[in-house]
Design a protein around this motif. Sequence first.
Motif, PDB file in Angstrom:
ATOM      1  N   ALA A 250       0.812  -1.220   0.000  1.00 53.07           N
ATOM      2  CA  ALA A 250       0.000   0.000   0.000  1.00 53.07           C
ATOM      3  C   ALA A 250       0.846   1.270   0.000  1.00 53.07           C
ATOM      4  O   ALA A 250       0.320   2.374  -0.065  1.00 53.07           O
ATOM      5  CB  ALA A 250      -0.928  -0.003   1.223  1.00 53.07           C
ATOM      6  N   ALA A 251       2.165   1.116   0.062  1.00 49.94           N
ATOM      7  CA  ALA A 251       3.037   2.282   0.231  1.00 49.94           C
ATOM      8  C   ALA A 251       3.342   3.012  -1.064  1.00 49.94           C
ATOM      9  O   ALA A 251       3.988   4.063  -1.044  1.00 49.94           O
ATOM     10  CB  ALA A 251       4.348   1.847   0.889  1.00 49.94           C
ATOM     11  N   THR A 252       2.887   2.455  -2.186  1.00 45.38           N
ATOM     12  CA  THR A 252       3.271   3.036  -3.474  1.00 45.38           C
ATOM     13  C   THR A 252       2.087   3.706  -4.154  1.00 45.38           C
ATOM     14  O   THR A 252       0.932   3.502  -3.762  1.00 45.38           O
ATOM     15  CB  THR A 252       3.819   1.928  -4.394  1.00 45.38           C
ATOM     16  N   GLU A 253       2.372   4.489  -5.192  1.00 42.03           N
ATOM     17  CA  GLU A 253       1.311   5.235  -5.883  1.00 42.03           C
ATOM     18  C   GLU A 253       0.309   4.271  -6.499  1.00 42.03           C
ATOM     19  O   GLU A 253      -0.896   4.436  -6.357  1.00 42.03           O
ATOM     20  CB  GLU A 253       1.930   6.146  -6.951  1.00 42.03           C
ATOM     21  N   THR A 254       0.810   3.265  -7.211  1.00 46.70           N
ATOM     22  CA  THR A 254      -0.033   2.169  -7.679  1.00 46.70           C
ATOM     23  C   THR A 254       0.276   1.003  -6.744  1.00 46.70           C
ATOM     24  O   THR A 254       1.454   0.687  -6.558  1.00 46.70           O
ATOM     25  CB  THR A 254       0.345   1.759  -9.120  1.00 46.70           C
ATOM     26  N   PRO A 255      -0.748   0.381  -6.133  1.00 45.71           N
ATOM     27  CA  PRO A 255      -0.459  -0.655  -5.136  1.00 45.71           C
ATOM     28  C   PRO A 255       0.524  -1.716  -5.637  1.00 45.71           C
ATOM     29  O   PRO A 255       0.379  -2.236  -6.743  1.00 45.71           O
ATOM     30  CB  PRO A 255      -1.837  -1.251  -4.859  1.00 45.71           C
ATOM     31  N   SER A 286       7.166   3.815   4.390  1.00 48.03           N
ATOM     32  CA  SER A 286       7.592   4.751   5.400  1.00 48.03           C
ATOM     33  C   SER A 286       7.401   4.050   6.745  1.00 48.03           C
ATOM     34  O   SER A 286       6.995   2.894   6.800  1.00 48.03           O
ATOM     35  CB  SER A 286       6.688   5.998   5.349  1.00 48.03           C
ATOM     36  N   ARG A 287       7.624   4.760   7.831  1.00 46.75           N
ATOM     37  CA  ARG A 287       7.369   4.165   9.150  1.00 46.75           C
ATOM     38  C   ARG A 287       5.927   3.659   9.257  1.00 46.75           C
ATOM     39  O   ARG A 287       5.670   2.586   9.797  1.00 46.75           O
ATOM     40  CB  ARG A 287       7.655   5.214  10.242  1.00 46.75           C
ATOM     41  N   TYR A 288       4.967   4.432   8.712  1.00 42.28           N
ATOM     42  CA  TYR A 288       3.562   4.027   8.802  1.00 42.28           C
ATOM     43  C   TYR A 288       3.362   2.636   8.184  1.00 42.28           C
ATOM     44  O   TYR A 288       2.777   1.739   8.802  1.00 42.28           O
ATOM     45  CB  TYR A 288       2.658   5.040   8.084  1.00 42.28           C
ATOM     46  N   PHE A 289       3.861   2.455   6.965  1.00 37.40           N
ATOM     47  CA  PHE A 289       3.646   1.178   6.272  1.00 37.40           C
ATOM     48  C   PHE A 289       4.490   0.064   6.896  1.00 37.40           C
ATOM     49  O   PHE A 289       4.120  -1.106   6.845  1.00 37.40           O
ATOM     50  CB  PHE A 289       3.926   1.339   4.775  1.00 37.40           C
ATOM     51  N   ASP A 290       5.611   0.453   7.498  1.00 38.84           N
ATOM     52  CA  ASP A 290       6.443  -0.558   8.169  1.00 38.84           C
ATOM     53  C   ASP A 290       5.713  -1.108   9.400  1.00 38.84           C
ATOM     54  O   ASP A 290       5.736  -2.310   9.662  1.00 38.84           O
ATOM     55  CB  ASP A 290       7.792   0.072   8.569  1.00 38.84           C
ATOM     56  N   VAL A 291       5.033  -0.228  10.122  1.00 36.74           N
ATOM     57  CA  VAL A 291       4.254  -0.684  11.276  1.00 36.74           C
ATOM     58  C   VAL A 291       3.120  -1.590  10.802  1.00 36.74           C
ATOM     59  O   VAL A 291       2.892  -2.681  11.355  1.00 36.74           O
ATOM     60  CB  VAL A 291       3.667   0.520  12.062  1.00 36.74           C
ATOM     61  N   GLN A 292       2.414  -1.191   9.749  1.00 38.87           N
ATOM     62  CA  GLN A 292       1.288  -1.968   9.224  1.00 38.87           C
ATOM     63  C   GLN A 292       1.717  -3.371   8.791  1.00 38.87           C
ATOM     64  O   GLN A 292       1.005  -4.340   8.996  1.00 38.87           O
ATOM     65  CB  GLN A 292       0.682  -1.264   7.988  1.00 38.87           C
ATOM     66  N   ASN A 293       2.882  -3.444   8.162  1.00 33.96           N
ATOM     67  CA  ASN A 293       3.289  -4.685   7.484  1.00 33.96           C
ATOM     68  C   ASN A 293       4.393  -5.450   8.217  1.00 33.96           C
ATOM     69  O   ASN A 293       4.801  -6.513   7.774  1.00 33.96           O
ATOM     70  CB  ASN A 293       3.743  -4.325   6.059  1.00 33.96           C
TER      71      ASN A 293
END
Length: 303
Positions: A250-255, A286-293
């Motif tokens: 989810a961290a990229t412009e196109t999933p 980013s940190r957000y997506f690192d926490v999620q994943n």
Amino acid sequence: MAAKLKFSPLVALILIAGMGAGMSRAGNIAVYWGQNGNEGSLADACNSGLYAYVMVSFLTSFGNNGQSPVLNLAGHCDPGSGGCTGLSTEIEACQSQNVKVLLSLGGAGGSYSLASTDDAQSVADYLWNNFPGGSSSSRPLGDAVLDGIDFDIENGNPAHYDDLARILSQYSSQGKKVILTAAPQCPYPDASLGPALQTGLFDNVWVQFYNNPSCQYASGDASSMLSAWSTWTSSVTAGSFYLGLPASTAATETPGNGYVPPGDLTSVVLPGVNGASNYGGIMLWSRYFDVQNNYSDQVKGSV
Ligand SMILES: *[C@@H]1O[C@H](CO)[C@@H](O)[C@H](O)[C@H]1NC(C)=O
């Protein structure tokens, strides 16, 4: 016996060199923090023990012939009203755990440019006095002294970032080292950072291998990525190079655009990059997506 005595130091040297070339190195993880209010605090990011560098992102407006710089930290706090000075305590806590904290300039949005060498000088003075050194009555992150400046310039206008890098590096000669890092896109040379990177003044270069189909990982195929890595690490002089990666699909412009599943990273990609003498590790958006994943936690032992 004589021949053996004569040649064994050479044999030992060859063995040591061979081991060095074949051995993977321990790398670092660098992460962007600041653009999502739900990613947890800066202190939490540092306390995780996962990162060697945290880039506070972004200073979204600066330059353009003296426009007022704007720091944007999304939902975390409002720098404009002095609401982020409390981050000083967290920055110092990070530094006490050996995590370097940098201010990141630019980003994919924002409004920034450097109109002239004088404009670069003004921006450099502003940066120095408000973040990694100097003094100012209005430091957005309070009194903490940041470790350096990250160039995440993405708008395709490369003018005078080489000047900015030179001026900032001159501050380092005044005693306090200002770490300089940059986040170019993987197509070489980078449209925004090409001339700046030619100065050879950057300590770490984290190349973004995402949102760039021509040079990113795609369903098991690392060839474009490894070829771009080889071009970058052989064409630019820098302290070290990091593989810039999305921390989740989810961290990229196109999933999924450049996402490398943790197992593929450790089995396919890292063995192709971590033999380079200037390999530094990975950078994550980013940190957000690192926490999620939970990405860093799964790969840290192999980085
Ligand atoms: C994150 O990954 C680590 C390492 O694989 C694992 O030990 C841990 O349980 C994971 N955490 C979560 C919340 O999934």
